[in-house]
Design a protein around this motif. Structure first.
Motif, PDB file in Angstrom:
ATOM      1  N   GLU A   1     -58.064 -16.102  48.849  1.00 30.75           N
ATOM      2  CA  GLU A   1     -56.962 -16.972  49.291  1.00 30.75           C
ATOM      3  C   GLU A   1     -57.443 -18.077  50.227  1.00 30.75           C
ATOM      4  O   GLU A   1     -56.638 -18.684  50.926  1.00 30.75           O
ATOM      5  CB  GLU A   1     -55.879 -16.098  49.967  1.00 30.75           C
ATOM      6  CG  GLU A   1     -55.190 -15.187  48.966  1.00 30.75           C
ATOM      7  CD  GLU A   1     -54.241 -14.153  49.574  1.00 30.75           C
ATOM      8  OE1 GLU A   1     -54.164 -14.056  50.816  1.00 30.75           O
ATOM      9  OE2 GLU A   1     -53.578 -13.435  48.808  1.00 30.75           O
TER      10      GLU A   1
ATOM     11  N   ARG B   1     -54.782 -20.549  52.541  1.00 36.00           N
ATOM     12  CA  ARG B   1     -54.431 -19.865  53.793  1.00 36.00           C
ATOM     13  C   ARG B   1     -55.492 -20.084  54.868  1.00 36.00           C
ATOM     14  O   ARG B   1     -56.683 -19.878  54.620  1.00 36.00           O
ATOM     15  CB  ARG B   1     -54.283 -18.359  53.494  1.00 36.00           C
ATOM     16  CG  ARG B   1     -53.983 -17.495  54.692  1.00 36.00           C
ATOM     17  CD  ARG B   1     -53.246 -16.250  54.273  1.00 36.00           C
ATOM     18  NE  ARG B   1     -54.068 -15.278  53.566  1.00 36.00           N
ATOM     19  CZ  ARG B   1     -54.948 -14.462  54.149  1.00 36.00           C
ATOM     20  NH1 ARG B   1     -55.141 -14.527  55.443  1.00 36.00           N
ATOM     21  NH2 ARG B   1     -55.636 -13.594  53.439  1.00 36.00           N
TER      22      ARG B   1
ATOM     23  N   GLN C   1     -54.906 -12.955  58.936  1.00 35.35           N
ATOM     24  CA  GLN C   1     -53.942 -11.847  58.942  1.00 35.35           C
ATOM     25  C   GLN C   1     -54.458 -10.765  59.897  1.00 35.35           C
ATOM     26  O   GLN C   1     -55.615 -10.357  59.821  1.00 35.35           O
ATOM     27  CB  GLN C   1     -53.739 -11.303  57.527  1.00 35.35           C
ATOM     28  CG  GLN C   1     -53.058 -12.316  56.622  1.00 35.35           C
ATOM     29  CD  GLN C   1     -52.713 -11.754  55.244  1.00 35.35           C
ATOM     30  OE1 GLN C   1     -52.781 -10.561  55.001  1.00 35.35           O
ATOM     31  NE2 GLN C   1     -52.344 -12.651  54.344  1.00 35.35           N
TER      32      GLN C   1
ATOM     33  N   PHE D   1     -55.531  -6.886  59.678  1.00 34.77           N
ATOM     34  CA  PHE D   1     -56.236  -6.737  58.407  1.00 34.77           C
ATOM     35  C   PHE D   1     -57.570  -7.519  58.320  1.00 34.77           C
ATOM     36  O   PHE D   1     -58.546  -7.030  57.754  1.00 34.77           O
ATOM     37  CB  PHE D   1     -55.216  -7.176  57.344  1.00 34.77           C
ATOM     38  CG  PHE D   1     -55.686  -7.483  55.989  1.00 34.77           C
ATOM     39  CD1 PHE D   1     -56.242  -6.504  55.195  1.00 34.77           C
ATOM     40  CD2 PHE D   1     -55.532  -8.766  55.457  1.00 34.77           C
ATOM     41  CE1 PHE D   1     -56.631  -6.784  53.911  1.00 34.77           C
ATOM     42  CE2 PHE D   1     -55.909  -9.054  54.175  1.00 34.77           C
ATOM     43  CZ  PHE D   1     -56.473  -8.053  53.400  1.00 34.77           C
TER      44      PHE D   1
ATOM     45  N   HIS E   1     -44.244 -12.172  44.467  1.00 33.59           N
ATOM     46  CA  HIS E   1     -45.460 -12.369  45.273  1.00 33.59           C
ATOM     47  C   HIS E   1     -45.306 -13.632  46.115  1.00 33.59           C
ATOM     48  O   HIS E   1     -44.863 -14.649  45.607  1.00 33.59           O
ATOM     49  CB  HIS E   1     -46.701 -12.475  44.373  1.00 33.59           C
ATOM     50  CG  HIS E   1     -47.978 -12.175  45.112  1.00 33.59           C
ATOM     51  ND1 HIS E   1     -48.493 -13.020  46.059  1.00 33.59           N
ATOM     52  CD2 HIS E   1     -48.807 -11.109  45.065  1.00 33.59           C
ATOM     53  CE1 HIS E   1     -49.600 -12.490  46.557  1.00 33.59           C
ATOM     54  NE2 HIS E   1     -49.819 -11.321  45.979  1.00 33.59           N
TER      55      HIS E   1
ATOM     56  N   LEU F   1     -49.090 -11.008  57.177  1.00 31.63           N
ATOM     57  CA  LEU F   1     -49.550  -9.748  56.585  1.00 31.63           C
ATOM     58  C   LEU F   1     -48.365  -8.853  56.214  1.00 31.63           C
ATOM     59  O   LEU F   1     -48.335  -8.255  55.136  1.00 31.63           O
ATOM     60  CB  LEU F   1     -50.477  -9.012  57.562  1.00 31.63           C
ATOM     61  CG  LEU F   1     -50.910  -7.599  57.140  1.00 31.63           C
ATOM     62  CD1 LEU F   1     -51.716  -7.640  55.850  1.00 31.63           C
ATOM     63  CD2 LEU F   1     -51.728  -6.923  58.237  1.00 31.63           C
TER      64      LEU F   1
ATOM     65  N   ALA G   1     -46.766 -10.347  53.095  1.00 31.11           N
ATOM     66  CA  ALA G   1     -47.582 -10.430  51.878  1.00 31.11           C
ATOM     67  C   ALA G   1     -48.101  -9.073  51.418  1.00 31.11           C
ATOM     68  O   ALA G   1     -48.114  -8.765  50.222  1.00 31.11           O
ATOM     69  CB  ALA G   1     -48.764 -11.370  52.110  1.00 31.11           C
TER      70      ALA G   1
ATOM     71  N   ASP H   1     -45.855  -7.137  46.376  1.00 28.90           N
ATOM     72  CA  ASP H   1     -46.082  -6.776  44.968  1.00 28.90           C
ATOM     73  C   ASP H   1     -46.534  -5.325  44.847  1.00 28.90           C
ATOM     74  O   ASP H   1     -46.265  -4.659  43.834  1.00 28.90           O
ATOM     75  CB  ASP H   1     -47.091  -7.723  44.314  1.00 28.90           C
ATOM     76  CG  ASP H   1     -48.386  -7.823  45.079  1.00 28.90           C
ATOM     77  OD1 ASP H   1     -48.342  -7.797  46.323  1.00 28.90           O
ATOM     78  OD2 ASP H   1     -49.453  -7.913  44.440  1.00 28.90           O
TER      79      ASP H   1
ATOM     80  N   MET I   1     -59.865  -4.303  47.398  1.00 28.52           N
ATOM     81  CA  MET I   1     -59.882  -5.177  48.573  1.00 28.52           C
ATOM     82  C   MET I   1     -61.342  -5.505  48.876  1.00 28.52           C
ATOM     83  O   MET I   1     -62.206  -4.635  48.781  1.00 28.52           O
ATOM     84  CB  MET I   1     -59.216  -4.475  49.765  1.00 28.52           C
ATOM     85  CG  MET I   1     -59.046  -5.364  50.961  1.00 28.52           C
ATOM     86  SD  MET I   1     -58.357  -7.012  50.596  1.00 28.52           S
ATOM     87  CE  MET I   1     -56.675  -6.621  50.198  1.00 28.52           C
TER      88      MET I   1
HETATM   89  C1  EMZ Z   1     -53.023  -9.649  51.879  1.00 27.57           C
HETATM   90  C2  EMZ Z   1     -53.108  -8.378  51.105  1.00 27.57           C
HETATM   91  C3  EMZ Z   1     -53.074  -7.196  51.999  1.00 27.57           C
HETATM   92  C4  EMZ Z   1     -52.953 -10.833  50.941  1.00 27.57           C
HETATM   93  C5  EMZ Z   1     -53.259  -4.868  51.932  1.00 27.57           C
HETATM   94  O1  EMZ Z   1     -53.236  -6.059  51.227  1.00 27.57           O
HETATM   95  O2  EMZ Z   1     -52.056  -8.293  50.170  1.00 27.57           O
HETATM   96  C6  EMZ Z   1     -52.046  -9.355  49.225  1.00 27.57           C
HETATM   97  O3  EMZ Z   1     -50.973  -9.160  48.334  1.00 27.57           O
HETATM   98  C7  EMZ Z   1     -51.863 -10.664  49.933  1.00 27.57           C
HETATM   99  O4  EMZ Z   1     -51.881 -11.716  48.998  1.00 27.57           O
HETATM  100  O5  EMZ Z   1     -52.744 -12.011  51.673  1.00 27.57           O
HETATM  101  O6  EMZ Z   1     -51.865  -9.617  52.686  1.00 27.57           O
END
Ligand code: EMZ
Length: 426
Positions: A102, A106, A110, A113, A195, A256, A259, A263, A310
């Motif tokens: 991203e 961005r 976050q 995270f 999303h 965070l 986002a 989804d 991740m």
């Molecule tokens: C980020 C991520 C965090 C990211 C635990 O995951 O989730 C994704 O869906 C986002 O796009 O920015 O928050």
């Protein structure tokens, strides 16, 4: 030959189709089988595309916007590397540990995270109690009321599209509880779609991201003017190392929160519904043995793995699975693959509702395990309980799969749409 191919496909190893495509005859047979509906993969199944690579070499490579990612596929390697934050860092350029990256949409980091220990732990301590509120009875009562209302509503409809008409409103309304925001805010969040950074298909969408950033800015201004008991106000009054959190830090936590659990929760809810549609005996079992619902939620998270992977950025030249990785390149911890590792999980491609030993990594692992997991678990537990109490059967009418294209792998993560009909229990 015909039989061998059929078995491979029947077991759901779709990667094998690709692998065997060199032979036209086999390809023909495959498609004939598929179109003849002789291949009965259930709609709710999520095949494991990583098995072969996980067994053969332990990793896969995908290009992502010219910043390639070495995906770690084995449970042991995933856990070990998640723990090793010195070599595999999260605190790189904001957006770079996410796959797809991203960095182009961005700048805001976050939090917590994208911060490494020890600072990570200090940030996390500020917000951890807030994210544990879903354990409180009054929180669960409100969530139960929300979910109950939604389920009553769907029982009155002839047909319903689960992703947009059920999972998205459910996630958005539940989020009002996590933020302690007015219920009416959910309508705004629903209008953003499933999303916050991606539009139809997989494309990252900068304009869409700006809607979220502007919204959060407005909310921070509102909370500065009129502090209340919502999450923005809590953050604005919190201190990090003896100083109030900056606006950018508050924004980082809020981005965070919006986002990270969107989804993912939507996929988990939708996949749960499709599973229950094809396994009505599971609904019956939840009615008879409600005490297994907690285990079933963990098993759903393992099997669905709503977040495929991740990333981490490598800080020094190193090796994974005897494969050299250069400093400043990326790896990913592929939760979805680790969760199907047969050296850890018996019958990994089956959902065992009361699986006894389940060290899944569906909520991540180690320092960065999912902050929203308490909230997500409550959503799923209450959802399963409510569906068992009210729903007799669910019929899938038609659906469109949501596929992730990860170069050598194609992974189904859920559905873009799925039309169903719910029938009430009585
Ligand atoms: C980020 C991520 C965090 C990211 C635990 O995951 O989730 C994704 O869906 C986002 O796009 O920015 O928050």
């Amino acid at each position: 030959m015909n039989r061998i191919v059929y078995l491979l496909v029947k077991n759901g190893y779709l990667s094998e189709i690709k692998y065997l495509q060199f032979c036209e005859t086999i390809e023909d047979i495959l498609f004939k089988k598929l179109s003849n509906k002789e291949y009965h993969m259930k709609k709710s199944e999520l095949p494991d595309p990583f098995e072969k690579a996980r067994l053969d070499k332990g990793y896969g490579i995908m290009n992502d916007q010219n910043d390639p990612v070495t995906m770690l596929l084995r449970h042991k390697d995933v856990r070990k590397s998640a723990h090793n934050y010195k070599t595999f860092q999260s605190g790189a350029q904001p957006g770079r540990i996410v796959v797809p990256s991203e960095v182009n949409i961005r700048d805001t980091r976050q939090i917590p995270f994208e911060v490494d220990p020890p600072l990570h732990g200090e940030y996390r301590a500020i917000i951890e109690p807030w994210f544990k509120r879903p354990l409180l009875p009054e929180y669960q009562e409100k969530l139960t009321a929300q979910i109950s209302t939604l389920v009553d509503w769907i029982l009155n409809k002839d047909s319903l599209e689960v992703v947009n008409e059920f999972a998205l409103p459910l996630q958005s309304r539940a989020l009002t509880l996590l933020l302690n925001a007015p219920f009416s805010e959910a309508e705004t969040w629903i209008s953003w779609g499933t999303h916050v950074f991606r539009s139809e298909g997989e494309a990252l969408d900068g304009d869409k991201a700006n809607i979220l950033y502007n919204y959060i800015d407005e909310q921070i201004d509102r909370a500065l003017k009129n502090p209340g008991d919502d999450m923005y106000s809590l953050l604005l009054s919190s201190e990090f190392q003896g100083k109030k959190l900056t606006r950018e830090e508050v924004k980082g936590v809020m981005v965070l929160t919006f986002a990270g659990g969107r989804d993912t929760v939507i996929n988990a809810v939708t996949n749960s519904i499709s599973y229950l549609a094809e396994h009505p005996e599971a609904l019956e079992r939840f009615r008879q043995e409600p005490e297994i619902i907690g285990k079933a939620v963990e098993e759903f998270i393992r099997y669905f793995s709503p977040l495929t992977q991740m990333g981490r950025v490598v800080t020094e030249d190193t090796q994974v699975c005897e494969h050299a990785i250069k400093a400043d390149s990326r790896i990913s911890l592929c939760w979805a693959s680790a969760n199907r590792d047969a050296s850890v999980f018996e019958t990994p491609n089956e959902i065992v509702l009361d699986r006894k030993i389940n060290p899944h990594v569906g909520f991540g692992f180690s320092h960065h395990n999912c902050l929203g997991a308490t909230h997500a678990r409550q959503i799923l537990k209450i959802l399963l309980k409510t569906l068992a109490e009210k729903v007799g059967s669910i019929e899938i009418k038609d659906c469109k799969e949501n596929m992730e294209h990860l170069d050598e792998f194609e992974r189904k993560v859920g559905f873009n749409s799925i039309h169903v009909k719910f029938k009430s229990l009585t």
